[in-house]
Enzyme design. Structure first.
Site, PDB file in Angstrom:
ATOM      1  CE  LYS A   1     -22.497   1.638  -9.246  1.00  0.00           C
ATOM      2  NZ  LYS A   1     -22.328   1.117  -7.658  1.00  0.00           N
ATOM      3  N   GLY A   2     -18.256   6.545 -12.129  1.00  0.00           N
ATOM      4  CA  GLY A   2     -17.496   7.767 -11.705  1.00  0.00           C
ATOM      5  C   GLY A   2     -17.759   8.848 -12.345  1.00  0.00           C
TER       6      GLY A   2
ATOM      7  CD  GLU B   1     -13.668   6.501 -18.564  1.00  0.00           C
ATOM      8  OE1 GLU B   1     -13.932   6.474 -17.254  1.00  0.00           O
ATOM      9  OE2 GLU B   1     -13.464   5.146 -19.074  1.00  0.00           O
ATOM     10  CG  ASP B   2     -14.309   8.033 -13.559  1.00  0.00           C
ATOM     11  OD1 ASP B   2     -13.556   7.513 -14.238  1.00  0.00           O
ATOM     12  OD2 ASP B   2     -14.285   7.461 -12.250  1.00  0.00           O
TER      13      ASP B   2
ATOM     14  CG  ASP C   1      -4.570   4.422 -13.544  1.00  0.00           C
ATOM     15  OD1 ASP C   1      -3.879   5.284 -13.206  1.00  0.00           O
ATOM     16  OD2 ASP C   1      -4.783   3.436 -13.007  1.00  0.00           O
TER      17      ASP C   1
ATOM     18  CE  LYS D   1      -4.362   8.255 -10.849  1.00  0.00           C
ATOM     19  NZ  LYS D   1      -4.456   7.049 -10.244  1.00  0.00           N
TER      20      LYS D   1
ATOM     21  CG  PHE E   1      -6.696   5.476  -5.363  1.00  0.00           C
ATOM     22  CD1 PHE E   1      -6.841   4.640  -6.477  1.00  0.00           C
ATOM     23  CD2 PHE E   1      -7.795   5.635  -4.568  1.00  0.00           C
ATOM     24  CE1 PHE E   1      -8.106   4.110  -6.880  1.00  0.00           C
ATOM     25  CE2 PHE E   1      -9.130   5.029  -5.142  1.00  0.00           C
ATOM     26  CZ  PHE E   1      -9.090   4.300  -6.072  1.00  0.00           C
ATOM     27  CB  VAL E   2      -7.473  11.182  -7.011  1.00  0.00           C
ATOM     28  CG1 VAL E   2      -5.992  11.881  -7.048  1.00  0.00           C
ATOM     29  CG2 VAL E   2      -8.107  10.797  -8.246  1.00  0.00           C
TER      30      VAL E   2
ATOM     31  CG  ASP F   1     -15.465   4.042  -6.219  1.00  0.00           C
ATOM     32  OD1 ASP F   1     -14.851   4.189  -7.111  1.00  0.00           O
ATOM     33  OD2 ASP F   1     -15.781   2.940  -5.712  1.00  0.00           O
TER      34      ASP F   1
ATOM     35  NE  ARG G   1     -19.332   5.625  -6.523  1.00  0.00           N
ATOM     36  CZ  ARG G   1     -18.635   5.070  -7.546  1.00  0.00           C
ATOM     37  NH1 ARG G   1     -17.758   5.815  -8.312  1.00  0.00           N
ATOM     38  NH2 ARG G   1     -18.535   3.942  -7.778  1.00  0.00           N
TER      39      ARG G   1
HETATM   40  P1  5GP Z   1      -7.892   2.316 -16.556  1.00  0.00           P
HETATM   41  O1  5GP Z   1      -8.459   1.064 -17.229  1.00  0.00           O
HETATM   42  O2  5GP Z   1      -7.740   3.440 -17.520  1.00  0.00           O
HETATM   43  O3  5GP Z   1      -6.712   2.019 -15.816  1.00  0.00           O
HETATM   44  O4  5GP Z   1      -8.819   3.011 -15.282  1.00  0.00           O
HETATM   45  C1  5GP Z   1      -9.779   3.410 -15.428  1.00  0.00           C
HETATM   46  C2  5GP Z   1     -11.065   3.638 -14.334  1.00  0.00           C
HETATM   47  O5  5GP Z   1     -10.083   2.982 -13.297  1.00  0.00           O
HETATM   48  C3  5GP Z   1     -11.428   4.845 -13.847  1.00  0.00           C
HETATM   49  O6  5GP Z   1     -12.804   4.713 -14.575  1.00  0.00           O
HETATM   50  C4  5GP Z   1     -11.770   4.578 -12.385  1.00  0.00           C
HETATM   51  O7  5GP Z   1     -12.742   3.738 -12.179  1.00  0.00           O
HETATM   52  C5  5GP Z   1     -10.529   3.935 -12.017  1.00  0.00           C
HETATM   53  N1  5GP Z   1      -9.454   4.632 -11.362  1.00  0.00           N
HETATM   54  C6  5GP Z   1      -8.223   4.533 -11.966  1.00  0.00           C
HETATM   55  N2  5GP Z   1      -7.330   5.558 -11.203  1.00  0.00           N
HETATM   56  C7  5GP Z   1      -8.214   5.988 -10.031  1.00  0.00           C
HETATM   57  C8  5GP Z   1      -7.956   6.682  -8.965  1.00  0.00           C
HETATM   58  O8  5GP Z   1      -6.910   7.384  -8.669  1.00  0.00           O
HETATM   59  N3  5GP Z   1      -8.941   7.022  -8.322  1.00  0.00           N
HETATM   60  C9  5GP Z   1     -10.120   6.408  -8.340  1.00  0.00           C
HETATM   61  N4  5GP Z   1     -11.215   6.419  -7.541  1.00  0.00           N
HETATM   62  N5  5GP Z   1     -10.469   5.351  -9.471  1.00  0.00           N
HETATM   63  C10 5GP Z   1      -9.383   5.200 -10.234  1.00  0.00           C
END
Ligand code: 5GP
Length: 179
Positions: A40-41, A96-97, A100, A130, A151-152, A158, A164
Protein backbone atom coordinates in the site's frame (compact mmCIF):
# COMPACT_ATOMS: atom_id res chain seq x y z
CA UNK A 1 0.67 8.37 19.00
CA UNK A 2 4.18 9.85 18.58
CA UNK A 3 4.61 12.82 16.25
CA UNK A 4 7.36 11.90 13.80
CA UNK A 5 10.25 14.34 13.34
CA UNK A 6 10.16 15.95 9.88
CA UNK A 7 12.72 14.53 7.46
CA UNK A 8 11.26 15.71 4.13
CA UNK A 9 8.54 18.34 4.16
CA UNK A 10 5.62 18.45 1.73
CA UNK A 11 7.17 21.17 -0.48
CA UNK A 12 10.44 19.32 -0.86
CA UNK A 13 8.62 16.10 -1.76
CA UNK A 14 6.42 17.92 -4.29
CA UNK A 15 9.46 19.51 -5.96
CA UNK A 16 11.23 16.16 -6.30
CA UNK A 17 8.08 14.41 -7.56
CA UNK A 18 7.78 17.12 -10.25
CA UNK A 19 11.39 16.49 -11.30
CA UNK A 20 10.84 12.73 -11.44
CA UNK A 21 7.64 13.24 -13.44
CA UNK A 22 9.47 15.42 -15.96
CA UNK A 23 12.27 12.87 -16.33
CA UNK A 24 9.84 9.97 -16.76
CA UNK A 25 7.69 11.98 -19.20
CA UNK A 26 10.75 12.64 -21.37
CA UNK A 27 11.89 9.01 -21.25
CA UNK A 28 8.48 7.56 -22.22
CA UNK A 29 7.11 10.35 -24.44
CA UNK A 30 7.23 8.17 -27.57
CA UNK A 31 6.03 4.91 -26.05
CA UNK A 32 3.76 5.65 -23.11
CA UNK A 33 3.99 3.43 -20.04
CA UNK A 34 2.19 1.25 -17.53
CA UNK A 35 2.84 2.38 -13.98
CA UNK A 36 2.50 -0.46 -11.46
CA UNK A 37 2.35 0.71 -7.87
CA UNK A 38 3.30 -1.62 -5.05
CA UNK A 39 0.54 -1.32 -2.45
CA UNK A 40 0.00 0.00 0.00
CA UNK A 41 2.97 2.27 0.68
CA UNK A 42 3.27 3.74 -2.83
CA UNK A 43 -0.31 4.95 -3.19
CA UNK A 44 0.23 8.64 -2.36
CA UNK A 45 3.55 8.91 -4.20
CA UNK A 46 2.01 7.20 -7.24
CA UNK A 47 -1.04 9.46 -7.20
CA UNK A 48 1.18 12.56 -7.21
CA UNK A 49 3.72 11.12 -9.66
CA UNK A 50 1.25 10.13 -12.39
CA UNK A 51 -0.21 13.65 -12.33
CA UNK A 52 3.27 14.95 -13.22
CA UNK A 53 3.62 12.52 -16.14
CA UNK A 54 2.63 13.88 -19.53
CA UNK A 55 3.28 10.66 -21.52
CA UNK A 56 0.24 8.35 -21.98
CA UNK A 57 -0.01 6.33 -18.78
CA UNK A 58 -1.98 3.31 -17.58
CA UNK A 59 -2.11 2.78 -13.80
CA UNK A 60 -2.23 -0.59 -12.08
CA UNK A 61 -1.28 -2.01 -8.69
CA UNK A 62 0.24 -5.10 -7.17
CA UNK A 63 0.19 -6.06 -3.56
CA UNK A 64 2.84 -7.93 -1.63
CA UNK A 65 3.71 -8.22 1.98
CA UNK A 66 7.06 -8.68 3.64
CA UNK A 67 6.91 -6.66 6.86
CA UNK A 68 3.64 -7.47 8.60
CA UNK A 69 3.32 -4.98 11.43
CA UNK A 70 6.94 -5.08 12.50
CA UNK A 71 9.80 -2.71 11.69
CA UNK A 72 12.04 -5.60 10.73
CA UNK A 73 11.98 -7.41 7.39
CA UNK A 74 10.94 -11.04 7.70
CA UNK A 75 12.52 -11.92 4.36
CA UNK A 76 9.27 -13.62 3.35
CA UNK A 77 7.43 -12.01 0.46
CA UNK A 78 3.88 -12.90 -0.53
CA UNK A 79 2.33 -11.52 -3.72
CA UNK A 80 -1.31 -11.01 -2.75
CA UNK A 81 -2.50 -9.18 -5.89
CA UNK A 82 -1.08 -9.53 -9.41
CA UNK A 83 -1.39 -6.78 -12.03
CA UNK A 84 -4.72 -6.75 -13.94
CA UNK A 85 -3.31 -5.17 -17.08
CA UNK A 86 -1.82 -7.22 -19.93
CA UNK A 87 1.75 -5.90 -20.12
CA UNK A 88 2.63 -7.59 -23.42
CA UNK A 89 4.56 -5.11 -25.57
CA UNK A 90 4.19 -2.33 -23.00
CA UNK A 91 6.82 -0.34 -21.13
CA UNK A 92 6.37 -0.90 -17.41
CA UNK A 93 7.48 1.25 -14.50
CA UNK A 94 7.26 -0.35 -11.04
CA UNK A 95 6.66 2.28 -8.36
CA UNK A 96 7.81 1.55 -4.80
CA UNK A 97 7.62 3.64 -1.65
CA UNK A 98 10.98 2.57 -0.25
CA UNK A 99 13.67 0.05 -1.08
CA UNK A 100 15.39 -1.09 2.07
CA UNK A 101 17.04 -4.53 2.08
CA UNK A 102 15.82 -5.13 -1.49
CA UNK A 103 14.18 -8.44 -0.53
CA UNK A 104 10.64 -7.40 -1.47
CA UNK A 105 11.57 -6.49 -5.02
CA UNK A 106 13.93 -9.41 -5.46
CA UNK A 107 11.94 -12.21 -3.86
CA UNK A 108 8.62 -11.21 -5.40
CA UNK A 109 10.24 -11.69 -8.85
CA UNK A 110 7.93 -8.89 -9.98
CA UNK A 111 10.26 -7.52 -12.68
CA UNK A 112 11.08 -11.02 -13.95
CA UNK A 113 7.39 -11.97 -14.12
CA UNK A 114 6.54 -8.80 -16.02
CA UNK A 115 9.36 -9.52 -18.47
CA UNK A 116 8.08 -13.09 -18.82
CA UNK A 117 4.62 -11.62 -19.53
CA UNK A 118 6.12 -9.90 -22.59
CA UNK A 119 6.73 -6.38 -21.23
CA UNK A 120 8.82 -4.33 -23.67
CA UNK A 121 10.83 -2.96 -20.74
CA UNK A 122 10.67 -2.95 -16.96
CA UNK A 123 12.13 -0.17 -14.83
CA UNK A 124 11.86 0.67 -11.13
CA UNK A 125 11.10 4.02 -9.50
CA UNK A 126 11.27 4.39 -5.73
CA UNK A 127 10.48 7.43 -3.64
CA UNK A 128 13.06 6.49 -1.01
CA UNK A 129 16.20 4.41 -1.16
CA UNK A 130 18.08 3.15 1.88
CA UNK A 131 21.28 1.86 0.26
CA UNK A 132 23.02 1.38 3.62
CA UNK A 133 20.54 -1.42 4.45
CA UNK A 134 20.74 -3.31 1.16
CA UNK A 135 21.07 -7.10 1.44
CA UNK A 136 20.42 -8.03 -2.19
CA UNK A 137 21.34 -6.19 -5.34
CA UNK A 138 18.42 -4.46 -7.06
CA UNK A 139 18.64 -1.98 -9.91
CA UNK A 140 16.77 1.30 -9.34
CA UNK A 141 16.17 3.52 -12.38
CA UNK A 142 14.56 6.53 -10.65
CA UNK A 143 15.12 7.47 -6.99
CA UNK A 144 13.39 10.31 -5.18
CA UNK A 145 15.59 10.62 -2.12
CA UNK A 146 18.24 8.65 -0.27
CA UNK A 147 16.90 7.89 3.20
CA UNK A 148 18.94 7.54 6.39
CA UNK A 149 19.09 4.34 8.43
CA UNK A 150 15.93 5.25 10.34
CA UNK A 151 12.34 4.04 10.27
CA UNK A 152 10.37 6.60 8.28
CA UNK A 153 6.63 7.14 8.02
CA UNK A 154 4.19 9.43 6.25
CA UNK A 155 3.29 10.22 2.62
CA UNK A 156 1.99 6.66 2.26
CA UNK A 157 4.47 4.89 4.53
CA UNK A 158 3.07 3.34 7.70
CA UNK A 159 3.92 1.92 11.06
CA UNK A 160 1.36 -0.68 12.06
CA UNK A 161 -1.10 0.81 9.58
CA UNK A 162 -0.80 4.33 10.96
CA UNK A 163 0.83 7.58 9.72
CA UNK A 164 0.18 6.99 5.99
CA UNK A 165 -1.85 10.22 5.83
CA UNK A 166 0.95 12.52 7.06
CA UNK A 167 1.71 15.06 4.29
CA UNK A 168 5.43 14.87 5.08
CA UNK A 169 7.97 12.09 5.64
CA UNK A 170 9.15 11.81 9.21
CA UNK A 171 11.38 9.68 11.38
CA UNK A 172 9.50 7.60 13.89
CA UNK A 173 11.03 7.26 17.29
CA UNK A 174 10.52 3.49 17.58
CA UNK A 175 12.68 0.47 18.15
CA UNK A 176 14.17 -0.10 14.73
CA UNK A 177 15.47 -3.62 14.49
CA UNK A 178 18.70 -4.14 12.56
CA UNK A 179 18.77 -7.30 10.43
P1 5GP B 1 12.74 -4.34 1.65
O1 5GP B 1 12.14 -5.64 1.20
O2 5GP B 1 13.45 -3.59 0.54
O3 5GP B 1 13.62 -4.52 2.85
O4 5GP B 1 11.58 -3.44 2.18
C1 5GP B 1 10.63 -2.91 1.38
C2 5GP B 1 9.35 -2.64 2.16
O5 5GP B 1 9.60 -2.57 3.57
C3 5GP B 1 8.80 -1.29 1.79
O6 5GP B 1 7.93 -1.39 0.68
C4 5GP B 1 8.11 -0.86 3.08
O7 5GP B 1 6.81 -1.40 3.11
C5 5GP B 1 8.92 -1.51 4.17
N1 5GP B 1 9.91 -0.58 4.77
C6 5GP B 1 11.25 -0.63 4.70
N2 5GP B 1 11.82 0.38 5.36
C7 5GP B 1 10.79 1.11 5.86
C8 5GP B 1 10.73 2.32 6.64
O8 5GP B 1 11.72 2.98 7.02
N3 5GP B 1 9.49 2.76 6.94
C9 5GP B 1 8.35 2.11 6.55
N4 5GP B 1 7.19 2.64 6.90
N5 5GP B 1 8.38 0.98 5.82
C10 5GP B 1 9.59 0.49 5.49
Amino acid sequence: MDVPEVLLDADRIARRVRELGAEISADYSETGLVVIGVLKGSFIFLADLVREITAPVIVDFVSMSSYGSSTCSSGIVRVTKDPDVDVEGKHVLIVEDIVDTGWTLKMSCLAENLQAGGAASVRVCTLLDKPCRRKVDVHLDYVGFEAPNEFVVGYGLDFDGLYRNLPYIGVLNCEYQED
